[in-house]
Design a protein around this motif. Structure first.
Motif, short mmCIF file in Angstrom:
data_model
loop_
_atom_site.label_atom_id
_atom_site.label_comp_id
_atom_site.label_asym_id
_atom_site.label_seq_id
_atom_site.Cartn_x
_atom_site.Cartn_y
_atom_site.Cartn_z
N ILE A 334 0.83 -1.21 0.00
CA ILE A 334 0.00 0.00 0.00
C ILE A 334 0.87 1.25 0.00
O ILE A 334 0.62 2.21 -0.75
CB ILE A 334 -0.95 -0.02 1.22
N LEU A 335 1.91 1.26 0.83
CA LEU A 335 2.80 2.42 0.89
C LEU A 335 3.51 2.66 -0.44
O LEU A 335 3.66 3.81 -0.89
CB LEU A 335 3.83 2.23 2.01
N SER A 336 3.96 1.58 -1.10
CA SER A 336 4.64 1.73 -2.39
C SER A 336 3.68 2.26 -3.45
O SER A 336 4.08 3.07 -4.31
CB SER A 336 5.24 0.41 -2.83
N ALA A 337 2.41 1.83 -3.39
CA ALA A 337 1.43 2.33 -4.36
C ALA A 337 1.14 3.81 -4.13
O ALA A 337 1.00 4.59 -5.10
CB ALA A 337 0.13 1.52 -4.25
N VAL A 338 1.07 4.24 -2.86
CA VAL A 338 0.85 5.66 -2.56
C VAL A 338 2.03 6.50 -3.02
O VAL A 338 1.87 7.59 -3.60
CB VAL A 338 0.58 5.84 -1.06
N ILE A 339 3.26 6.02 -2.77
CA ILE A 339 4.45 6.75 -3.19
C ILE A 339 4.51 6.87 -4.71
O ILE A 339 4.84 7.93 -5.26
CB ILE A 339 5.71 6.06 -2.64
N GLU A 340 4.17 5.78 -5.40
CA GLU A 340 4.21 5.82 -6.87
C GLU A 340 3.19 6.80 -7.43
O GLU A 340 3.48 7.52 -8.39
CB GLU A 340 3.96 4.42 -7.43
N ARG A 341 1.99 6.86 -6.83
CA ARG A 341 0.98 7.77 -7.33
C ARG A 341 1.28 9.23 -6.95
O ARG A 341 1.12 10.14 -7.77
CB ARG A 341 -0.39 7.36 -6.79
N ASP A 344 5.23 10.09 -8.10
CA ASP A 344 5.51 9.73 -9.49
C ASP A 344 6.86 9.02 -9.62
O ASP A 344 7.67 9.30 -10.50
CB ASP A 344 5.48 10.98 -10.38
N PHE A 345 7.08 8.07 -8.67
CA PHE A 345 8.29 7.26 -8.71
C PHE A 345 7.89 5.81 -9.00
O PHE A 345 7.06 5.25 -8.29
CB PHE A 345 9.04 7.34 -7.37
N PRO A 346 8.46 5.19 -10.03
CA PRO A 346 8.00 3.85 -10.48
C PRO A 346 8.46 2.72 -9.55
O PRO A 346 9.33 1.92 -9.92
CB PRO A 346 8.61 3.72 -11.86
N LEU A 347 7.87 2.62 -8.37
CA LEU A 347 8.25 1.53 -7.47
C LEU A 347 7.70 0.19 -7.92
O LEU A 347 8.15 -0.86 -7.44
CB LEU A 347 7.75 1.83 -6.05
#
Length: 361
Positions: A334-341, A344-347
């Protein structure tokens, strides 16, 4: 006297079945159904559901009694359980094999024997000579500490009534059996019946009883879940065998706050309490550590500074890995999805690794 009735009970969750099944539908565990024989007795003197206990009384007419506590010899453990062991309480201590349950209870027994008087230590797994060797290593020898090897519950309760100790330790509840109850040692029925009998004896004699419990592969207390409902306090031992630090977490406490922790360090002379856990969790951290951050976590009422290590690298295979230690994998996703959105970092194209230092979760 009614005839003995055969039932099939799940050792994991306590669910009952009229016949044997391979998989428990309640907890989805395989090969946990065991056969037990229950004998139902009916007292002809009792009728219409009335018992011989005390009649209902207005709550306002009941006198409030002061709670008397016994010190464990450890300031951190006393703080975690609310100030000490309550008279007449039933405490369950669980944890992985070899993590230090018997060590801690032997140290507590020595501290109580030195201050309060007689302590009984009933061992169903170790011989008296083995306990003597450990006690010498831990400096836990005391003339008021009485040790006996016993599995029969009636004999243990008999010693309680005869000696009236300040504390009694049963190591472990899975090795004790009730002579009047059908079923092998460690079965669901035996564990439930033995815990009930010890609970009634503890309340009647006002003697605190500490039970050591085995755990399953999932880390939960072995036996029915009702065992944790019977006792007043549930303590879980957490930690890694390769790590010197142990965490005692209060899961349930009828006489204080739950979710408190007490941290100990395993030494050659036993478990030593850690008064400043933040210091040990940050002891090996450098001043400029890449991929590392210090955060404050609340464990009950105690703030603890912990180090969180993170690493992200480009994936080598088609599916990115999410490897965690001390944090839930779904939460990391969930945290990686929030950071990516948001950033704008492609985790989603990176392997992520997160580690919580010190064994905390």
């Amino acid at each position: 006297m009614a005839k003995a009735k055969t039932v099939f009970i799940c050792q994991s969750c306590g669910a009952k079945y009229p016949r044997w099944v391979g998989k428990c539908s309640a907890c989805n565990e395989w090969e946990t159904i065991v056969e037990e024989r229950e004998t139902a007795e009916r007292d002809p003197k009792r009728g219409e559901g009335l018992s011989n206990g005390s009649p209902p009384m207005p709550l306002t007419s009941i006198e409030a009694s002061t709670v008397s506590r016994i010190g464990t010899g450890s300031h951190e453990l006393d703080r975690a359980i609310g100030g000490g062991i309550v008279q007449g309480s039933l405490i369950l201590v669980g944890g992985d094999p070899g993590i230090g349950k018997s060590t801690l209870l032997l140290q507590i027994s020595r501290a109580v024997a030195r201050k309060e008087g007689t302590v009984l230590y009933a061992s169903g797994e170790e011989s008296l000579s083995q306990i003597r060797i450990r006690a010498e290593r831990l400096n836990a020898l005391h003339e008021n500490l009485f040790v006996f090897a016993e599995n029969d519950l009636s004999a243990i309760i008999g010693h309680m009534e005869k000696r009236k100790p300040a504390l009694i330790v049963v190591d472990s509840i899975q090795t004790v059996y009730h002579p009047d109850f059908a079923g092998p040692q460690g079965s669901v029925g035996q564990i439930r019946e033995c815990a009930n009998q010890l609970m009634h004896s503890a309340k009647r004699l006002q003697i605190p009883v500490v039970l050591i419990g085995h755990v399953t592969r999932e880390g939960t207390i072995a036996g029915p879940k009702v065992l944790e409902h019977i006792v007043d306090t549930v303590l879980y031992f957490e930690g890694d065998r390769n790590n010197l630090h142990r965490i005692v977490r209060v899961i349930k406490n009828r006489f204080g706050a739950a979710n408190e922790i007490a941290i100990f360090e395993m030494k050659p002379t036993g478990l030593a309490e850690v008064l400043n856990p933040s210091e040990i969790f940050l002891a090996e951290r450098g001043e400029k550590s890449v991929g590392s951050i210090v955060t404050c976590a609340m464990e009950g009422t105690q703030p603890v500074l912990v180090e969180v290590q993170g690493l992200a690298c480009r994936q080598s295979f088609g599916y990115p890995q999410r490897t965690c230690s001390g944090i839930d994998t779904k939460r990391l996703s969930i945290l990686s999805a929030v950071i990516e959105r948001s950033a704008d970092f492609p985790l989603s194209s990176h392997d992520l690794f997160v580690n919580i230092i010190g064994g905390l979760k």
